[in-house]
Design an enzyme around this catalytic site. Structure first.
Site, short mmCIF file in Angstrom:
data_model
loop_
_atom_site.label_atom_id
_atom_site.label_comp_id
_atom_site.label_asym_id
_atom_site.label_seq_id
_atom_site.Cartn_x
_atom_site.Cartn_y
_atom_site.Cartn_z
N HIS A 87 4.45 -5.64 8.74
CA HIS A 87 4.54 -4.25 9.87
C HIS A 87 3.97 -4.33 11.06
CE1 HIS A 87 4.02 -0.77 5.95
NE2 HIS A 87 5.56 -1.70 6.07
N SER B 230 -2.09 3.76 0.50
CA SER B 230 -1.43 5.33 -0.73
C SER B 230 0.03 5.56 -1.66
CB SER B 230 -1.47 6.74 0.08
OG SER B 230 -0.12 5.96 1.46
N1 APR Z 1 -12.12 3.31 1.04
C1 APR Z 1 -10.55 2.69 0.54
N2 APR Z 1 -10.02 3.39 0.13
C2 APR Z 1 -10.08 4.47 1.65
C3 APR Z 1 -10.74 4.62 2.47
C4 APR Z 1 -12.03 3.79 2.07
N3 APR Z 1 -13.38 3.99 2.73
N4 APR Z 1 -10.49 6.04 3.02
C5 APR Z 1 -9.56 6.21 2.90
N5 APR Z 1 -9.12 5.18 1.58
C6 APR Z 1 -7.10 5.19 0.78
C7 APR Z 1 -6.57 6.00 1.01
O1 APR Z 1 -7.46 7.38 -0.45
C8 APR Z 1 -5.61 6.55 0.67
O2 APR Z 1 -4.75 6.09 -0.74
O3 APR Z 1 -6.65 4.64 1.48
C9 APR Z 1 -5.04 4.61 1.54
C10 APR Z 1 -4.37 5.10 3.46
O4 APR Z 1 -3.33 5.20 2.81
P1 APR Z 1 -2.43 5.87 3.87
O5 APR Z 1 -3.35 6.34 5.15
O6 APR Z 1 -0.69 5.99 3.50
O7 APR Z 1 -1.91 4.50 4.78
P2 APR Z 1 -1.05 2.35 4.53
O8 APR Z 1 -1.08 3.51 2.33
O9 APR Z 1 -1.88 1.89 5.17
O10 APR Z 1 0.03 3.32 4.34
C11 APR Z 1 1.02 2.54 4.47
O11 APR Z 1 3.06 3.87 6.25
O12 APR Z 1 3.21 4.83 7.58
C12 APR Z 1 3.09 3.77 7.24
O13 APR Z 1 3.40 1.77 8.57
C13 APR Z 1 2.34 3.20 8.31
O14 APR Z 1 1.08 0.59 7.43
C14 APR Z 1 1.47 2.41 7.50
C15 APR Z 1 1.80 2.49 6.14
#
Ligand code: APR
Length: 238
Positions: free
Chosen positions: A110, A179
């Site tokens: 990304h 997520s």
């Molecule tokens: N340890 C492990 N997992 C964690 C922690 C932690 N300390 N804190 C949060 N999480 C988990 C949450 O439960 C969630 O499932 O990390 C995940 C974060 O999910 P998102 O906020 O959706 O982030 P991500 O999956 O990286 O999003 C993907 O979406 O908005 C776009 O471009 C953006 O790269 C991003 C993409």
């Protein structure tokens, strides 16, 4: 007998304990800002200053002295260094914490917050200052063409061919801190399974793709990832 090949996918959850916000947690970025306003090509065409300010704030936060790689980032760098087989770390994150932890076989699908791309000449250059329409491209010198080197919704992620090749050949796929809501990254687990890989999820809570993982461990990345890496390296006598 070749050593197993590993593909690791990370998301914002791996950087949460370093002090960077995730996107979809209750306190996440998309709870405060609308994707349509700051993370699409249309948003940038409509209001460059608004989009620049969104990324300028995140860039300043990343460069603040109190943000550093955590034990999970460091464990992945250790795994890459010691693993006898092929290894690729694919991150959805635009921070530089994997690099700062020592990861080298790394793909930022990304893009990267600390780089800018010129719409006039196409060159990508390092960027640690605020971006604005008034900034000139370091390569072509033209004004008004710099954008964050970040993949917005509706745009094609980077290095997909390299990622697909690695998934088609991997024996172990590990998803950490994501997520599972955003494609194509959310589809990688299905591709790895189709290639015959064992699939493992290390996440705070079950992701949207939980049913596709052979194994899931739920908890903090800084606890789960080092322990998982220790197990892997012990299995291959490292
Ligand atoms: N340890 C492990 N997992 C964690 C922690 C932690 N300390 N804190 C949060 N999480 C988990 C949450 O439960 C969630 O499932 O990390 C995940 C974060 O999910 P998102 O906020 O959706 O982030 P991500 O999956 O990286 O999003 C993907 O979406 O908005 C776009 O471009 C953006 O790269 C991003 C993409």
């Amino acid at each position: 007998m070749r050593a197993p090949s590993i593909v690791v996918l990370t998301g914002a959850g791996i950087s949460k304990e370093s002090g960077l916000d995730t996107f979809r947690d209750a306190d996440g970025i998309w709870a405060r800002v609308r994707i349509e306003d700051v993370a699409t090509p249309e948003a940038f065409a409509r209001d460059k200053a608004r989009v620049h300010e969104f990324y300028n704030q995140r860039r300043r936060g990343l460069l603040a002295g109190n943000v550093a790689p955590n034990a999970a980032h460091r464990a992945l760098a250790r795994l890459e260094e010691a693993w006898p087989g092929d290894f690729l770390l694919v991150t959805q994150n635009i921070d530089n914490l994997h690099e700062r932890a020592g990861s080298k076989r790394l793909v930022h699908m990304h893009g990267e917050l600390l780089k800018a791309r010129c719409l006039h000449c196409g060159n990508v250059t390092p960027c640690e200052e605020d971006l604005a329409e008034s900034r000139a491209c370091l390569v072509c010198g033209q004004l008004g063409g710099l954008r964050p080197h970040v993949v917005w919704f509706g745009e094609m992620p980077l290095e997909m061919e390299r990622i697909e090749l690695a998934l088609a050949d991997c024996d172990l796929f590990v998803s950490i801190g994501t997520s599972g809501n955003v494609y194509p990254a959310a589809g990688f687990v299905a591709e790895a399974r189709a290639a015959g890989a064992r699939t493992v999820e290390l996440n705070l809570e079950p992701s949207a793709g939980r049913s596709l993982f052979h194994e899931a461990r739920h908890g903090l990345a800084t606890a789960l990832v080092p322990a998982f890496v220790d197990e892997l390296l012990a299995q291959c006598g490292r």
